[in-house]
Design a protein around this motif. Structure first.
Motif, PDB file in Angstrom:
ATOM      1  N   ARG A  23       0.873  -1.162   0.000  1.00  0.00           N
ATOM      2  CA  ARG A  23       0.000   0.000   0.000  1.00  0.00           C
ATOM      3  C   ARG A  23       0.913   1.217   0.000  1.00  0.00           C
ATOM      4  N   THR A  24       1.156   1.763  -1.168  1.00  0.00           N
ATOM      5  CA  THR A  24       2.023   2.931  -1.265  1.00  0.00           C
ATOM      6  C   THR A  24       1.238   4.038  -1.948  1.00  0.00           C
ATOM      7  N   THR A  25       1.681   5.277  -1.734  1.00  0.00           N
ATOM      8  CA  THR A  25       0.956   6.404  -2.317  1.00  0.00           C
ATOM      9  C   THR A  25       0.952   6.296  -3.835  1.00  0.00           C
ATOM     10  N   GLU A  26       2.126   5.992  -4.382  1.00  0.00           N
ATOM     11  CA  GLU A  26       2.193   5.798  -5.823  1.00  0.00           C
ATOM     12  C   GLU A  26       2.587   4.355  -6.095  1.00  0.00           C
ATOM     13  N   PHE A  27       1.874   3.704  -6.980  1.00  0.00           N
ATOM     14  CA  PHE A  27       2.247   2.339  -7.352  1.00  0.00           C
ATOM     15  C   PHE A  27       1.996   2.115  -8.839  1.00  0.00           C
ATOM     16  N   TYR A  28       2.500   1.017  -9.289  1.00  0.00           N
ATOM     17  CA  TYR A  28       2.475   0.703 -10.711  1.00  0.00           C
ATOM     18  C   TYR A  28       1.508  -0.447 -10.890  1.00  0.00           C
ATOM     19  N   TRP A  29       0.639  -0.344 -11.878  1.00  0.00           N
ATOM     20  CA  TRP A  29      -0.247  -1.478 -12.113  1.00  0.00           C
ATOM     21  C   TRP A  29      -0.561  -1.678 -13.574  1.00  0.00           C
ATOM     22  N   GLN A  30      -1.076  -2.825 -13.830  1.00  0.00           N
ATOM     23  CA  GLN A  30      -1.579  -3.185 -15.143  1.00  0.00           C
ATOM     24  C   GLN A  30      -3.084  -3.167 -15.026  1.00  0.00           C
ATOM     25  N   GLU A  31      -3.736  -2.483 -15.966  1.00  0.00           N
ATOM     26  CA  GLU A  31      -5.192  -2.557 -15.988  1.00  0.00           C
ATOM     27  C   GLU A  31      -5.648  -2.839 -17.400  1.00  0.00           C
ATOM     28  N   GLY A  32      -6.597  -3.739 -17.510  1.00  0.00           N
ATOM     29  CA  GLY A  32      -7.156  -4.084 -18.812  1.00  0.00           C
ATOM     30  C   GLY A  32      -8.633  -3.763 -18.833  1.00  0.00           C
ATOM     31  N   HIS A  33      -9.120  -3.396 -19.990  1.00  0.00           N
ATOM     32  CA  HIS A  33     -10.550  -3.120 -20.166  1.00  0.00           C
ATOM     33  C   HIS A  33     -11.015  -3.784 -21.449  1.00  0.00           C
ATOM     34  N   THR A  34     -12.203  -4.357 -21.408  1.00  0.00           N
ATOM     35  CA  THR A  34     -12.779  -4.879 -22.652  1.00  0.00           C
ATOM     36  C   THR A  34     -14.206  -4.371 -22.804  1.00  0.00           C
ATOM     37  N   ALA A  35     -14.628  -4.312 -24.058  1.00  0.00           N
ATOM     38  CA  ALA A  35     -16.021  -3.957 -24.373  1.00  0.00           C
ATOM     39  C   ALA A  35     -16.553  -5.028 -25.312  1.00  0.00           C
ATOM     40  N   HIS A  36     -17.716  -5.563 -24.967  1.00  0.00           N
ATOM     41  CA  HIS A  36     -18.288  -6.694 -25.720  1.00  0.00           C
ATOM     42  C   HIS A  36     -19.699  -6.363 -26.192  1.00  0.00           C
ATOM     43  N   ALA A  37     -20.121  -7.132 -27.212  1.00  0.00           N
ATOM     44  CA  ALA A  37     -21.479  -6.957 -27.740  1.00  0.00           C
ATOM     45  C   ALA A  37     -22.522  -7.539 -26.791  1.00  0.00           C
ATOM     46  N   THR A  38     -22.134  -8.609 -26.072  1.00  0.00           N
ATOM     47  CA  THR A  38     -23.141  -9.248 -25.220  1.00  0.00           C
ATOM     48  C   THR A  38     -22.650  -9.380 -23.781  1.00  0.00           C
ATOM     49  N   ALA A  39     -23.613  -9.480 -22.891  1.00  0.00           N
ATOM     50  CA  ALA A  39     -23.309  -9.681 -21.477  1.00  0.00           C
ATOM     51  C   ALA A  39     -22.598 -11.023 -21.281  1.00  0.00           C
ATOM     52  N   GLU A  40     -23.024 -12.053 -22.010  1.00  0.00           N
ATOM     53  CA  GLU A  40     -22.456 -13.396 -21.851  1.00  0.00           C
ATOM     54  C   GLU A  40     -20.960 -13.373 -22.155  1.00  0.00           C
ATOM     55  N   GLU A  41     -20.602 -12.736 -23.289  1.00  0.00           N
ATOM     56  CA  GLU A  41     -19.186 -12.647 -23.674  1.00  0.00           C
ATOM     57  C   GLU A  41     -18.384 -11.915 -22.598  1.00  0.00           C
ATOM     58  N   ALA A  42     -18.929 -10.833 -22.083  1.00  0.00           N
ATOM     59  CA  ALA A  42     -18.217 -10.042 -21.073  1.00  0.00           C
ATOM     60  C   ALA A  42     -18.037 -10.855 -19.790  1.00  0.00           C
ATOM     61  N   LYS A  43     -19.046 -11.631 -19.428  1.00  0.00           N
ATOM     62  CA  LYS A  43     -18.946 -12.459 -18.213  1.00  0.00           C
ATOM     63  C   LYS A  43     -17.869 -13.524 -18.371  1.00  0.00           C
ATOM     64  N   VAL A  44     -17.816 -14.138 -19.545  1.00  0.00           N
ATOM     65  CA  VAL A  44     -16.792 -15.155 -19.810  1.00  0.00           C
ATOM     66  C   VAL A  44     -15.403 -14.536 -19.703  1.00  0.00           C
ATOM     67  N   GLN A 123     -26.188   0.068 -29.880  1.00  0.00           N
ATOM     68  CA  GLN A 123     -26.364  -0.718 -28.651  1.00  0.00           C
ATOM     69  C   GLN A 123     -25.300  -0.299 -27.634  1.00  0.00           C
ATOM     70  N   TYR A 124     -25.627  -0.428 -26.362  1.00  0.00           N
ATOM     71  CA  TYR A 124     -24.614  -0.186 -25.331  1.00  0.00           C
ATOM     72  C   TYR A 124     -23.690  -1.398 -25.218  1.00  0.00           C
ATOM     73  N   VAL A 125     -22.415  -1.134 -24.949  1.00  0.00           N
ATOM     74  CA  VAL A 125     -21.459  -2.242 -24.807  1.00  0.00           C
ATOM     75  C   VAL A 125     -21.542  -2.829 -23.390  1.00  0.00           C
ATOM     76  N   HIS A 126     -21.022  -4.042 -23.245  1.00  0.00           N
ATOM     77  CA  HIS A 126     -20.907  -4.700 -21.937  1.00  0.00           C
ATOM     78  C   HIS A 126     -19.416  -4.766 -21.612  1.00  0.00           C
ATOM     79  N   GLN A 127     -19.059  -4.267 -20.444  1.00  0.00           N
ATOM     80  CA  GLN A 127     -17.631  -4.064 -20.172  1.00  0.00           C
ATOM     81  C   GLN A 127     -17.073  -4.933 -19.046  1.00  0.00           C
ATOM     82  N   THR A 128     -15.748  -5.102 -19.124  1.00  0.00           N
ATOM     83  CA  THR A 128     -15.014  -5.740 -18.029  1.00  0.00           C
ATOM     84  C   THR A 128     -13.776  -4.903 -17.728  1.00  0.00           C
ATOM     85  N   SER A 129     -13.217  -5.104 -16.562  1.00  0.00           N
ATOM     86  CA  SER A 129     -11.943  -4.468 -16.221  1.00  0.00           C
ATOM     87  C   SER A 129     -11.242  -5.356 -15.209  1.00  0.00           C
ATOM     88  N   TRP A 130      -9.900  -5.380 -15.254  1.00  0.00           N
ATOM     89  CA  TRP A 130      -9.168  -6.296 -14.387  1.00  0.00           C
ATOM     90  C   TRP A 130      -7.767  -5.757 -14.181  1.00  0.00           C
TER      91      TRP A 130
END
Ligand SMILES: [Zn+2]
Length: 345
Positions: A23-44, A123-130
């Motif tokens: 837990r530091t004030t500044e840290f380095y991370w990897q973040e990924g985001h996806t946008a999918h056509a369907t909720a099912e794809e985003a959940k997978v 259509q609205y996209v279905h998103q994930t982030s990790w």
């Protein structure tokens, strides 16, 4: 569609208390985001990325994790579902080590993120982030480290093998050590320490730095076409022929990895205990470092009460569910989930 974005960035958070790597004030991370056509794809995709992180922890960091879902209270604000991998540090505390979120179309509606479908309808996209952060370095230190210092898992160790000549002034020793270093460097990250420090000093130094494997080479070894290998994880010493050294080192590094994983797995398994009622849950949290498995009715009020009374939080609802009791550990009503409780960094 789908769209995938990934970035490594530094982040600043105004933490009240900081802790190196965790837990530091500044840290380095990897973040990924996806946008999918369907909720099912985003959940997978959300679940797939959690598996990527869990496999990375197992196969590269030699750290076992528990995969599960965060409760409503512990999940990421704005997420429909948050999944997590939880690791146990040497002191029995939990470290949330990576998370993966399913966002549904909530952010898409808020920020008007749309795509044209096959019928040319918006259509609205279905998103994930990790994400995964440099906190994982803290996990390596706190899961594998011992009283002699760091113990680095071979697949991520910056130096995998250190070669230490003994009586390096004797004819041929340094030359052979250099030859070994150059041979092994084709496959491994190898350091030769030919400085004039005493060998014993060097042994301690590279133990402290966590180098997974040490090779010692002295005049007598030279005569017998061998070297002495010492494993950092177990301290085990063995004599290796110089004829087949690269293959033997590869096997040994895998054994160090497996040894570290098994030790961490044993430590995790032996410190997860069951509680059927609130008294035993409180007692375990207060007196036995580790995680506690207990049943939960699903009511946030029970979760909150346990948190206030014990200082432990619901780490996750593991994907691998068990029935450790029939009723909620807090209120005694019928239980719907088994939850892992623990104090966390
Ligand atoms: Zn309850």
């Amino acid at each position: 569609m789908p769209k995938l974005y990934n970035q490594w960035v530094s982040v600043v958070r105004w933490e009240k208390t900081t802790r190196p790597f965790l837990r530091t004030t500044e840290f380095y991370w990897q973040e990924g985001h996806t946008a999918h056509a369907t909720a099912e794809e985003a959940k997978v995709e959300t679940r797939r990325m959690l598996d990527v992180y869990a496999d990375f922890f197992r196969d590269y960091l030699a750290i076992p994790v528990i995969k599960g879902q965060k409760t409503e209270n512990e999940k990421f604000a704005g997420a429909v579902d948050t999944y997590t991998i939880e690791a146990m540090m040497h002191d029995g505390k939990a470290l949330q080590s990576a998370t993966s979120h399913y966002f549904g179309d909530g952010f898409a509606r808020a920020f008007d993120i749309q795509y044209s479908d096959r019928n040319n309808q918006l259509q609205y996209v279905h998103q994930t982030s990790w994400g995964l952060s440099t906190r994982s370095i803290g996990a390596i230190i706190m899961v594998h480290g011992d009283d002699s210092g760091l113990v680095l898992p071979p697949r991520v160790a910056p130096v995998q093998v250190v070669v230490i000549p003994i009586a390096a002034h004797k004819p041929g020793v340094l030359e052979k050590a250099q030859q070994i270093q150059s041979q092994l460097s084709a496959s491994f990250r190898v350091k030769l320490d030919s400085s004039d420090k005493m060998p014993g000093w060097k042994f301690s130094e590279y133990e402290m730095k966590g180098v997974p494997l040490r090779l010692e080479l002295g005049p007598r070894d030279l005569q017998q076409n061998q070297c002495v290998a010492v494993r950092r994880d177990s301290g085990e010493k063995m004599v290796l022929s110089l004829d087949n050294l690269a293959a033997d080192v590869a096997v040994l590094l895998d054994q160090v990895h497996d040894g570290l994983y098994q030790k961490a797995q044993g430590s995790l398994a032996s410190r997860i205990r069951d509680a059927a009622d609130k008294n035993s849950l409180s007692d375990l949290i207060a007196n036995k470092p580790g995680f506690v498995k207990a049943m939960w009715c699903g009511d946030a009020a029970c979760e909150q009460q346990i948190k206030e009374e014990t200082g432990a939080t619901a780490r996750c609802i593991p994907f691998e569910q068990e029935t450790v009791a029939e009723t909620c550990v807090c209120c005694g009503r019928p239980a719907h989930h088994m939850v892992i409780w623990g104090k966390a960094y």
